[in-house]
Design a protein around this motif. Structure first.
Motif, mmCIF file in Angstrom:
data_model
loop_
_atom_site.group_PDB
_atom_site.id
_atom_site.type_symbol
_atom_site.label_atom_id
_atom_site.label_comp_id
_atom_site.label_asym_id
_atom_site.label_seq_id
_atom_site.Cartn_x
_atom_site.Cartn_y
_atom_site.Cartn_z
ATOM 1 N N TRP A 1 42.937 39.238 37.803
ATOM 2 C CA TRP A 1 42.642 40.135 38.929
ATOM 3 C C TRP A 1 43.368 39.646 40.182
ATOM 4 O O TRP A 1 43.965 40.437 40.918
ATOM 5 C CB TRP A 1 41.132 40.159 39.144
ATOM 6 C CG TRP A 1 40.636 41.113 40.187
ATOM 7 C CD1 TRP A 1 40.408 42.456 40.052
ATOM 8 C CD2 TRP A 1 40.284 40.792 41.547
ATOM 9 N NE1 TRP A 1 39.942 42.985 41.227
ATOM 10 C CE2 TRP A 1 39.856 41.992 42.162
ATOM 11 C CE3 TRP A 1 40.296 39.605 42.286
ATOM 12 C CZ2 TRP A 1 39.434 42.033 43.499
ATOM 13 C CZ3 TRP A 1 39.883 39.648 43.607
ATOM 14 C CH2 TRP A 1 39.454 40.850 44.208
ATOM 15 N N LEU A 2 43.348 38.334 40.424
ATOM 16 C CA LEU A 2 44.063 37.767 41.568
ATOM 17 C C LEU A 2 45.567 37.965 41.432
ATOM 18 O O LEU A 2 46.251 38.308 42.402
ATOM 19 C CB LEU A 2 43.756 36.270 41.678
ATOM 20 C CG LEU A 2 42.341 35.868 42.077
ATOM 21 C CD1 LEU A 2 42.150 34.368 41.895
ATOM 22 C CD2 LEU A 2 42.030 36.282 43.506
ATOM 23 N N MET A 3 46.108 37.743 40.219
ATOM 24 C CA MET A 3 47.550 37.895 39.996
ATOM 25 C C MET A 3 47.997 39.328 40.242
ATOM 26 O O MET A 3 49.059 39.559 40.818
ATOM 27 C CB MET A 3 47.911 37.454 38.579
ATOM 28 C CG MET A 3 47.988 35.954 38.395
ATOM 29 S SD MET A 3 48.685 35.489 36.787
ATOM 30 C CE MET A 3 47.196 35.107 35.896
ATOM 31 N N ALA A 4 47.192 40.282 39.795
ATOM 32 C CA ALA A 4 47.555 41.691 39.964
ATOM 33 C C ALA A 4 47.658 42.061 41.435
ATOM 34 O O ALA A 4 48.376 42.997 41.800
ATOM 35 C CB ALA A 4 46.534 42.582 39.261
ATOM 36 N N GLU B 1 35.893 30.372 44.714
ATOM 37 C CA GLU B 1 36.585 31.508 45.339
ATOM 38 C C GLU B 1 35.945 32.825 44.910
ATOM 39 O O GLU B 1 35.771 33.735 45.722
ATOM 40 C CB GLU B 1 38.068 31.485 44.968
ATOM 41 C CG GLU B 1 38.846 30.369 45.642
ATOM 42 C CD GLU B 1 40.345 30.503 45.422
ATOM 43 O OE1 GLU B 1 40.806 31.585 45.010
ATOM 44 O OE2 GLU B 1 41.063 29.513 45.663
ATOM 45 N N ARG B 2 35.599 32.919 43.626
ATOM 46 C CA ARG B 2 34.980 34.159 43.108
ATOM 47 C C ARG B 2 33.646 34.418 43.799
ATOM 48 O O ARG B 2 33.310 35.563 44.140
ATOM 49 C CB ARG B 2 34.809 34.057 41.594
ATOM 50 C CG ARG B 2 33.955 35.167 40.955
ATOM 51 C CD ARG B 2 34.547 36.551 41.176
ATOM 52 N NE ARG B 2 33.726 37.584 40.587
ATOM 53 C CZ ARG B 2 32.601 38.059 41.102
ATOM 54 N NH1 ARG B 2 32.148 37.575 42.252
ATOM 55 N NH2 ARG B 2 31.930 39.025 40.492
ATOM 56 N N ALA C 1 36.900 33.224 34.030
ATOM 57 C CA ALA C 1 38.034 32.683 34.776
ATOM 58 C C ALA C 1 39.320 33.427 34.448
ATOM 59 O O ALA C 1 40.133 33.699 35.337
ATOM 60 C CB ALA C 1 38.192 31.195 34.474
ATOM 61 N N ILE C 2 39.515 33.767 33.180
ATOM 62 C CA ILE C 2 40.713 34.514 32.778
ATOM 63 C C ILE C 2 40.750 35.871 33.474
ATOM 64 O O ILE C 2 41.775 36.274 34.039
ATOM 65 C CB ILE C 2 40.757 34.681 31.253
ATOM 66 C CG1 ILE C 2 40.999 33.330 30.567
ATOM 67 C CG2 ILE C 2 41.829 35.689 30.839
ATOM 68 C CD1 ILE C 2 40.736 33.351 29.079
ATOM 69 N N ALA C 3 39.622 36.575 33.436
ATOM 70 C CA ALA C 3 39.569 37.907 34.045
ATOM 71 C C ALA C 3 39.799 37.835 35.551
ATOM 72 O O ALA C 3 40.547 38.645 36.122
ATOM 73 C CB ALA C 3 38.221 38.558 33.736
ATOM 74 N N TYR C 4 39.183 36.862 36.203
ATOM 75 C CA TYR C 4 39.325 36.745 37.657
ATOM 76 C C TYR C 4 40.735 36.318 38.032
ATOM 77 O O TYR C 4 41.339 36.849 38.986
ATOM 78 C CB TYR C 4 38.308 35.755 38.199
ATOM 79 C CG TYR C 4 38.369 35.551 39.690
ATOM 80 C CD1 TYR C 4 38.334 36.639 40.566
ATOM 81 C CD2 TYR C 4 38.464 34.275 40.231
ATOM 82 C CE1 TYR C 4 38.384 36.461 41.941
ATOM 83 C CE2 TYR C 4 38.514 34.077 41.601
ATOM 84 C CZ TYR C 4 38.478 35.166 42.458
ATOM 85 O OH TYR C 4 38.546 34.988 43.826
ATOM 86 N N LEU D 1 36.673 44.087 40.915
ATOM 87 C CA LEU D 1 36.334 42.673 40.794
ATOM 88 C C LEU D 1 35.577 42.422 39.491
ATOM 89 O O LEU D 1 34.516 43.008 39.259
ATOM 90 C CB LEU D 1 35.474 42.239 41.978
ATOM 91 C CG LEU D 1 35.060 40.764 42.027
ATOM 92 C CD1 LEU D 1 36.273 39.880 42.222
ATOM 93 C CD2 LEU D 1 34.042 40.540 43.151
ATOM 94 N N PRO D 2 36.104 41.570 38.611
ATOM 95 C CA PRO D 2 35.432 41.345 37.328
ATOM 96 C C PRO D 2 34.173 40.506 37.504
ATOM 97 O O PRO D 2 34.075 39.695 38.433
ATOM 98 C CB PRO D 2 36.484 40.590 36.504
ATOM 99 C CG PRO D 2 37.353 39.927 37.505
ATOM 100 C CD PRO D 2 37.369 40.821 38.705
#
Length: 249
Positions: free
Chosen positions: A94-97, A62-63, A88-91, A73-74
């Motif tokens: 980012w999706l959750m936000a 997806e990223r 993965a944590i950063a992305y 976008l991280p």
């Protein structure tokens, strides 16, 4: 106001969760923060295990499809396992936000919530009218199914660990975005086939107009569910209910 569906025609009810069976606040103020808080711990412990490793691969896919100009976008690096987890944590955050309906993210969140439900730290919440409506509809011989952007695992956990008890015996089927987007008419056609019903024999309840429009385009009956905390709609093509007590009493 448009009339409610003819009860003689309806064999199955297809229900959204957030804002329909469950308060929006529970999703945004309890479930999402819980997943965010335990995201790093979960991935570091489980990154090489089946399921979690699949979610990591799906997040990477997806990223890679994100437009490079997407705001904030991280970066993504996966040449070492630790960098993969950090990326993965950063992305995922980012999706959750952005409340993105990412299938990979929803699958990962479901696995994190599973630990919370099993430990008792999480308890599912539904509106008070939901359990009695489930019992009433099933006594009338109608099927009950769920269609949510949250994973099937997350759906089963929420209804199986409710403050009002285990509601899963009332539910015959669960659908998530692996059936397709909730704003695509084709998703609802697939669900009708899976439920072995004609589209016109299903009523879909949601608080989101675009989802209702897609379901209506597929031939389903539709109802707009307006719960406490929801904005009252202006003009709408859908009949409106404020509680499940109004539907097939």
């Amino acid at each position: 106001m448009a009339p409610l569906p003819d009860p003689a025609r309806i064999r199955a009810l297809l229900l959204d969760i957030e804002g329909t069976t469950t308060p929006i606040a529970f999703v945004h103020e309890v479930l999402f923060p819980f997943a965010s808080a335990y995201l790093e711990q979960f991935l570091r412990r489980n990154r090489d295990r089946p399921g979690a490793s699949d979610d990591l691969k799906a997040l990477a896919t997806e990223r890679a499809a994100e437009p490079s100009e997407a705001a904030g976008l991280p970066p993504w690096r996966d040449d070492r396992s630790d960098e993969l987890v950090v990326s993965a944590i950063a992305y995922a955050r980012w999706l959750m936000a952005r409340d993105r309906k990412s299938t990979a993210l929803k699958s990962l969140q479901g696995k994190i919530w599973e630990a919370g439900y099993r430990s008792g730290e999480l308890r599912g919440q539904v509106f008070p009218d939901v359990p009695r409506a489930f019992a009433r509809w099933r006594s009338q011989g109608r099927g009950i199914a769920i269609f949510s952007s949250g994973s099937v695992l997350a759906q089963r956990l929420l209804f199986g660990h409710c403050t009002q008890g285990d509601l899963t015996p009332f539910i015959s089927a669960y659908f998530d975005t692996t059936s397709g987007p909730k704003i695509s008419a084709q998703s609802y056609r697939r669900i009708a086939v899976a439920l072995e019903c004609a589209p016109a024999e299903i009523v879909f309840l949601s608080d989101v107009g675009a989802e209702l429009e897609a379901a209506r385009s597929a031939g389903l009956e539709t109802l707009l569910c307006v719960r406490p905390g929801s904005a009252e709609p202006g003009s709408t093509a859908d009949p409106i209910i404020h509680t499940f007590d109004e539907l097939f009493p």
